[in-house]
Write a protein that holds these residues in place. Structure first.
Motif, mmCIF file in Angstrom:
data_model
loop_
_atom_site.group_PDB
_atom_site.id
_atom_site.type_symbol
_atom_site.label_atom_id
_atom_site.label_comp_id
_atom_site.label_asym_id
_atom_site.label_seq_id
_atom_site.Cartn_x
_atom_site.Cartn_y
_atom_site.Cartn_z
ATOM 1 N N GLN A 115 40.424 27.466 51.145
ATOM 2 C CA GLN A 115 41.743 28.041 50.847
ATOM 3 C C GLN A 115 41.682 28.892 49.576
ATOM 4 O O GLN A 115 42.283 29.968 49.516
ATOM 5 C CB GLN A 115 42.764 26.907 50.693
ATOM 6 N N LEU A 116 40.940 28.438 48.593
ATOM 7 C CA LEU A 116 40.784 29.198 47.355
ATOM 8 C C LEU A 116 40.003 30.490 47.603
ATOM 9 O O LEU A 116 40.359 31.545 47.072
ATOM 10 C CB LEU A 116 40.079 28.353 46.292
ATOM 11 N N LEU A 117 38.955 30.416 48.419
ATOM 12 C CA LEU A 117 38.186 31.623 48.733
ATOM 13 C C LEU A 117 39.027 32.628 49.512
ATOM 14 O O LEU A 117 38.962 33.828 49.255
ATOM 15 C CB LEU A 117 36.916 31.258 49.507
ATOM 16 N N ALA A 118 39.822 32.128 50.446
ATOM 17 C CA ALA A 118 40.697 33.030 51.209
ATOM 18 C C ALA A 118 41.716 33.689 50.284
ATOM 19 O O ALA A 118 41.981 34.891 50.388
ATOM 20 C CB ALA A 118 41.395 32.260 52.327
ATOM 21 N N LEU B 68 41.526 24.983 40.903
ATOM 22 C CA LEU B 68 40.560 26.052 41.126
ATOM 23 C C LEU B 68 39.305 25.816 40.281
ATOM 24 O O LEU B 68 38.184 25.931 40.784
ATOM 25 C CB LEU B 68 41.183 27.409 40.774
ATOM 26 N N TYR B 69 39.506 25.443 39.007
ATOM 27 C CA TYR B 69 38.364 25.248 38.112
ATOM 28 C C TYR B 69 37.515 24.040 38.490
ATOM 29 O O TYR B 69 36.356 23.940 38.085
ATOM 30 C CB TYR B 69 38.822 25.149 36.656
ATOM 31 N N LYS B 70 38.040 23.131 39.279
ATOM 32 C CA LYS B 70 37.221 22.012 39.772
ATOM 33 C C LYS B 70 36.148 22.511 40.732
ATOM 34 O O LYS B 70 35.071 21.932 40.825
ATOM 35 C CB LYS B 70 38.096 20.968 40.464
ATOM 36 N N LYS C 86 35.862 33.014 37.122
ATOM 37 C CA LYS C 86 36.084 34.048 38.146
ATOM 38 C C LYS C 86 34.764 34.529 38.727
ATOM 39 O O LYS C 86 34.666 34.780 39.930
ATOM 40 C CB LYS C 86 36.876 35.220 37.557
ATOM 41 N N GLN C 87 33.731 34.659 37.894
ATOM 42 C CA GLN C 87 32.423 35.121 38.381
ATOM 43 C C GLN C 87 31.896 34.192 39.473
ATOM 44 O O GLN C 87 31.359 34.654 40.480
ATOM 45 C CB GLN C 87 31.426 35.230 37.227
ATOM 46 N N ALA C 88 32.046 32.894 39.298
ATOM 47 C CA ALA C 88 31.583 31.937 40.309
ATOM 48 C C ALA C 88 32.359 32.117 41.616
ATOM 49 O O ALA C 88 31.789 32.022 42.711
ATOM 50 C CB ALA C 88 31.734 30.510 39.795
ATOM 51 N N LEU C 89 33.628 32.394 41.513
ATOM 52 C CA LEU C 89 34.469 32.635 42.684
ATOM 53 C C LEU C 89 34.018 33.905 43.411
ATOM 54 O O LEU C 89 33.864 33.917 44.638
ATOM 55 C CB LEU C 89 35.921 32.753 42.225
ATOM 56 N N VAL C 90 33.758 34.944 42.655
ATOM 57 C CA VAL C 90 33.305 36.220 43.228
ATOM 58 C C VAL C 90 31.939 36.049 43.890
ATOM 59 O O VAL C 90 31.706 36.542 45.002
ATOM 60 C CB VAL C 90 33.288 37.322 42.148
ATOM 61 N N GLU C 91 31.043 35.332 43.245
ATOM 62 C CA GLU C 91 29.720 35.115 43.824
ATOM 63 C C GLU C 91 29.797 34.274 45.097
ATOM 64 O O GLU C 91 29.045 34.514 46.047
ATOM 65 C CB GLU C 91 28.778 34.490 42.802
ATOM 66 N N ALA C 92 30.709 33.309 45.144
ATOM 67 C CA ALA C 92 30.887 32.516 46.364
ATOM 68 C C ALA C 92 31.388 33.397 47.511
ATOM 69 O O ALA C 92 30.953 33.247 48.660
ATOM 70 C CB ALA C 92 31.852 31.358 46.113
ATOM 71 N N LEU C 93 32.285 34.328 47.206
ATOM 72 C CA LEU C 93 32.731 35.276 48.229
ATOM 73 C C LEU C 93 31.576 36.168 48.677
ATOM 74 O O LEU C 93 31.414 36.432 49.880
ATOM 75 C CB LEU C 93 33.875 36.144 47.702
ATOM 76 N N ALA C 94 30.771 36.623 47.736
ATOM 77 C CA ALA C 94 29.622 37.466 48.081
ATOM 78 C C ALA C 94 28.681 36.725 49.019
ATOM 79 O O ALA C 94 28.220 37.276 50.021
ATOM 80 C CB ALA C 94 28.888 37.902 46.812
ATOM 81 N N GLU C 95 28.417 35.475 48.706
ATOM 82 C CA GLU C 95 27.546 34.668 49.577
ATOM 83 C C GLU C 95 28.149 34.521 50.962
ATOM 84 O O GLU C 95 27.438 34.584 51.971
ATOM 85 C CB GLU C 95 27.303 33.298 48.948
ATOM 86 N N ARG C 96 29.448 34.354 51.042
ATOM 87 C CA ARG C 96 30.125 34.230 52.332
ATOM 88 C C ARG C 96 29.965 35.527 53.134
ATOM 89 O O ARG C 96 29.632 35.489 54.319
ATOM 90 C CB ARG C 96 31.607 33.919 52.121
ATOM 91 N N TYR C 97 30.196 36.662 52.495
ATOM 92 C CA TYR C 97 30.126 37.934 53.203
ATOM 93 C C TYR C 97 28.697 38.263 53.636
ATOM 94 O O TYR C 97 28.463 38.693 54.756
ATOM 95 C CB TYR C 97 30.682 39.064 52.331
#
Length: 191
Positions: free
Chosen positions: A3-6, A36-38, A43-54
């Motif tokens: 949900q956070l990634l979406a 979110l921080y858990k 933000k960089q970690a969130l962006v990198e997780a999206l990059a890995e998903r894509y």
């Protein structure tokens, strides 16, 4: 976490990576920034997780097509299919172009490896096409092709439909001409 990634993808698609905030992502996900921080320390970690998903989506498509025998297709058709599949993934994920640029431009160590898996798949496909190609050249060709394709696709998806189609065609042409000398089968000559 999904949900956070979406939510992050929605926010980034609307405002870009630089203007996206963890507070905006948490609000979009109907949760607190503490939650979110858990999952993502910043933000960089969130962006990198999206990059890995894509990039994982691209890997899945390439691996599936590898199993279908794309390495035996005529080179221009194979390249056209791969480039158009990558364009489609970008179109289906509007945040991808922002995430790609942010991660590729990052000084974080893992960002340089963003496209390593697609490069390995392309390297394998090239080896299947031309088993005699030296491994070091094949790796270089795979790296060049993947990096060029992604950079041009990221540019293409930011354009209106007509220009996007034209740049996509030019990307296919560029990659075909680059790879043809080594990986297109040689036609037997008539005697």
């Amino acid at each position: 976490m999904q949900q956070l990634l979406a939510a992050a993808a929605e926010v980034i698609a609307e405002v870009g990576v630089d203007n996206a905030t963890t507070n905006a992502v948490a609000a979009r996900a109907n949760t607190s920034v503490g939650v979110l921080y858990k999952f993502f320390p910043n933000k960089q970690a969130l962006v990198e997780a999206l990059a890995e998903r894509y990039v994982g989506s691209i890997d899945e498509v390439l691996l599936r097509q590898e199993q279908e025998g794309i390495s035996s297709w005529p080179l221009p058709e194979a390249i056209d299919w791969v480039v158009r599949a990558i364009v489609l993934i970008h179109e289906q994920n509007p945040a991808f172009q922002h995430v790609y640029r942010a991660v590729r431009g990052s000084s974080q160590g893992g960002s340089v490896a963003l496209l390593d898996q697609p490069k390995r798949v392309i390297d394998r496909l090239l080896a299947q096409r031309t088993p005699t190609a030296p491994a070091h050249l094949r790796e270089l060709h795979a790296t060049t092709a993947v990096e060029a394709a992604h950079a041009l696709v990221v540019c293409a998806v930011s354009l209106p439909a007509r220009e996007r189609a034209r740049l996509t065609e030019q990307t296919v042409l560029l990659l075909t001409r680059y790879l043809e000398p080594e990986y297109a089968p040689v036609s037997p000559t008539s005697t």
